[in-house]
Design an enzyme around this catalytic site. Sequence first.
Site, PDB file in Angstrom:
ATOM      1  N   LYS A 159       0.841  -1.192   0.000  1.00  0.00           N
ATOM      2  CA  LYS A 159       0.000   0.000   0.000  1.00  0.00           C
ATOM      3  C   LYS A 159       0.877   1.244   0.000  1.00  0.00           C
ATOM      4  O   LYS A 159       1.933   1.270   0.648  1.00  0.00           O
ATOM      5  CB  LYS A 159      -0.893  -0.045   1.248  1.00  0.00           C
ATOM      6  CG  LYS A 159      -1.943   1.043   1.355  1.00  0.00           C
ATOM      7  CD  LYS A 159      -2.787   0.785   2.605  1.00  0.00           C
ATOM      8  CE  LYS A 159      -3.899   1.791   2.791  1.00  0.00           C
ATOM      9  NZ  LYS A 159      -4.725   1.474   3.994  1.00  0.00           N
ATOM     10  N   SER A 212      -9.426   1.344   3.157  1.00  0.00           N
ATOM     11  CA  SER A 212      -8.603   2.183   2.297  1.00  0.00           C
ATOM     12  C   SER A 212      -7.562   1.406   1.500  1.00  0.00           C
ATOM     13  O   SER A 212      -6.936   1.946   0.593  1.00  0.00           O
ATOM     14  CB  SER A 212      -7.892   3.247   3.142  1.00  0.00           C
ATOM     15  OG  SER A 212      -7.017   2.636   4.101  1.00  0.00           O
ATOM     16  N   SER A 231      -9.819  -1.041   7.107  1.00  0.00           N
ATOM     17  CA  SER A 231      -9.223  -0.793   5.798  1.00  0.00           C
ATOM     18  C   SER A 231      -8.501  -1.970   5.170  1.00  0.00           C
ATOM     19  O   SER A 231      -8.129  -1.910   3.995  1.00  0.00           O
ATOM     20  CB  SER A 231      -8.261   0.401   5.876  1.00  0.00           C
ATOM     21  OG  SER A 231      -8.980   1.600   6.017  1.00  0.00           O
TER      22      SER A 231
END
Length: 447
Positions: free
Chosen positions: A81, A156, A180
């Site tokens: 990420k 996310s 997330s």
Amino acid sequence: MTTDIIHQTAEELGKAIARQDLDPREILEEYYRVIDSNPVSSRIFTTLTRERAFREAEFALQRSKSGKRLSPLDGVPISWKDLYDTHDYLTEAGSLLLKGRRPKADAKVLQIATNAGLVCIGKTHMSELAFSGLGLNPNTGTPPCINNLDAVAGGSSSGAAASVAFGMAAAGIGSDTGGSIRTPACWNDLVGFKPTHGQISLEGVVPLCSSLDTVGPLCRTVSDASLLYSTFIQKDPIDLTHTSLKGKSFLILQSQSVEFIREEPRMGFELIVEKLKDQGAIISKEFFPEIDQALALAACLYCVEGYSTWKEAIEASPDVMFAPIRDRFLHGKEYSGDDYLSALRELQSLRKTLNKKTGGYDGFLLPTSPILPPNTERLLNDREFYTTENFHALQNTRVSNLFSWPALTLPTGVPSVGISIICHHNEDTRLLRLAKAVENAISVQSA
């Protein structure tokens, strides 16, 4: 053999490398072939770390040949990420506020992964500064859902999930502050594991709320999640053999705040609950007002800490942010320091009370998400819809964050529907063993 690479788990790839059935460079080349040939890849990856990746794959090959592999996943390519600092590669956390940011060192957890031989294939898109459960980011990139290209992937850690679901990485490393990891894993039919907060280093991880931020993997199996977790905490792999549900007691957590659920998620959850009973699990339900009380504190706790972290950058350039996320941060200004400290004290009290009430159970169960992934265009054009769907996307997952419990979501077999297994604080090993038993039960159901 190469056509099968992208369908193998990280564990299977690691074993194939160990047997010298697969060359780590060949594995990497196949993943990059998929990335280069799929038009959605630019919506999944922010940056491809090709030079670094092939260098790491070459080193992994030499270690394999000499019998000096560093870990069971030595040579396996995974995505990261875009909030994990990556030396000399852009790390912008999905925000134009951080445009052009190039860290001088890897995040600590990336260093640990590299020292275990894992190959960094690239950085993935995410919700801006990790402050949304939807994965919608019109400023930098919105990954699609594997089950519906017109829907968001969940956030996310949107790109982390999509990179695995679309066959572009063996696993993706995300972060979880309110759901997330688990929401995008759920919506893309993956395993997503949020360890207990503090188990894995946050050094070099762009923060949202450091008191809640948690590092964790999105992958295809519980075994993969367990191997990655063991790698990151630098411990021996957890024994996942001889797991059973017989006699295990599970509690379905109930409260007004987690009561809402749409039809498909309800059906998928109930299907697996019945299967667990068939395998000998003892399942009960109980209503806990402490969950409602904790969730009522969430806006204050998340927004105040998030705004405190990003106040200067947001106030300097508010117009470069995606408005719904910017406004969530700015909501933090509406609370006083006394409000925050009072909410924190109340949460600590609620944690003690609920832990005492639930102490006799092996684990807890919840539907991971009460909704299916919503349509991207409607989210962009309907602010009320965005707000409602974002709230529901994190409705159930935030419970684990607020009570500092580890949680893992498993696919149910119903597209974009997951079931979450939850344990008490620091019971990560117990959780992974329970999750393996649940995964086995689901496999029996699916066979």
